[in-house]
Design an enzyme around this catalytic site. Sequence first.
Site, PDB file in Angstrom:
ATOM      1  N   CYS A   1       0.815  -1.227   0.000  1.00 27.98           N
ATOM      2  CA  CYS A   1       0.000   0.000   0.000  1.00 27.98           C
ATOM      3  C   CYS A   1       0.851   1.280   0.000  1.00 27.98           C
ATOM      4  O   CYS A   1       0.562   2.225  -0.742  1.00 27.98           O
ATOM      5  CB  CYS A   1      -0.955  -0.006   1.185  1.00 27.98           C
ATOM      6  SG  CYS A   1      -0.162  -0.463   2.738  1.00 27.98           S
TER       7      CYS A   1
ATOM      8  N   HIS B   1      -3.282   6.317   4.577  1.00 29.77           N
ATOM      9  CA  HIS B   1      -1.879   6.577   4.914  1.00 29.77           C
ATOM     10  C   HIS B   1      -1.485   7.972   4.439  1.00 29.77           C
ATOM     11  O   HIS B   1      -2.014   8.468   3.436  1.00 29.77           O
ATOM     12  CB  HIS B   1      -0.942   5.611   4.163  1.00 29.77           C
ATOM     13  CG  HIS B   1      -0.987   4.186   4.623  1.00 29.77           C
ATOM     14  ND1 HIS B   1      -1.637   3.756   5.742  1.00 29.77           N
ATOM     15  CD2 HIS B   1      -0.398   3.082   4.079  1.00 29.77           C
ATOM     16  CE1 HIS B   1      -1.461   2.451   5.878  1.00 29.77           C
ATOM     17  NE2 HIS B   1      -0.716   2.013   4.879  1.00 29.77           N
TER      18      HIS B   1
END
Length: 352
Positions: A133, A246
């Site tokens: 990710c 994130h």
Amino acid sequence: MIPSDPVIAIVGATGAVGEEFLSILASRRFPHRQLRLFASKRSAGTVVDFQGRKLLVEELNEDSFDGVHIALFSAGKNVSKQYGPIAVQAGCMVVDNSSCFRMDPDVPLVVPEVNGDVLASITKPCIIANPNCSTIIALMAVSPLHRAVGIERMVVATYQAASGAGAAAMRELETQAREFVAGFAYTTAIFGRQYLFNVFSHNSAIGPDGYNEEERKLLLETRKIWNDQKVRVTATCVRVPTLRAHCEAINLTFRDSLSEADARTILAKAPGIRIVDDRAANRFPEPIEASGIDDVLVGRIRADISQEPGKGLDLFVSGDQIRKGAALNAIQIAERFVPAAAGVRAGSAART
Ligand code: A2P
């Protein structure tokens, strides 16, 4: 090879990424004749609502892939290792969200906007790996600049959400918030420590060189995706108590010169990213705003004053870890094998 209305399987259908697969397949109206959901024995028998239909979660076994054309895996490395090859053997195209096959030289590692061209040569069932990710989110922002002038070195600091550690980690963060309000002791089953109001080094194993696995993935996966073994990458990966998006602070050193203005022009045109960069209002990418959307937000765009003019740039990005960092990227890969999916998408809203 794959029909225009394939049978699709989700392995890990009850997890954070598994649930997102379902939501994205629905919102992108991915054509399919049947959707099969697999998880462990623990949640076999669970009923899931999908577009008004009731779908039964089945226990994954060696026969699960009979008649399946595309399998989206997100049930961890061990499940991928055991069942990925079985699925391919059964004639299934596998898009795997785990780290199991990412560095296998025979397995393509793909971010469609960056190196989606590698998918064009695939003519038979195989495993395609979804990158980590943090790698996906960083490369969405910096690859357009790399294409323009070449990136020689990238320094990354991540601020990673709970979702990367799965649905149970997200629940634990929420539980700790309730425990704080109630004055109870914290439940620390997932990370073994207080997560709420805290920041700590990423929970992956640290090697003898002091880098943890997440940091190493940023280096190795970037090199593989860019097909550039020379690019230098160093990273510090950290968990912050956010739920599903994130953030990353990224410092770049360019091979050729690129002004801040030209970088902005390139980024403004790049697919899958959105510039959020309002200095006057102090509005830049925030995980709350990146959550639940397809685009990676990019801001704090500024020339690095510690480098020669045109040689360095700083960015701050935020991307939904479950979505572009995992489920969306995998589904975009799968769409390349189902031409009808692209047609459907063109006629519908890509964003939910
Ligand atoms: P289950 O709900 O039965 O545990 P997350 O990454 O959010 O923690 O989700 C992990 C997903 O992987 C869940 O759907 C989980 O199912 C599934 N899973 C874990 N172990 C296995 C296994 N051995 N076989 C199949 N699915 C598994």
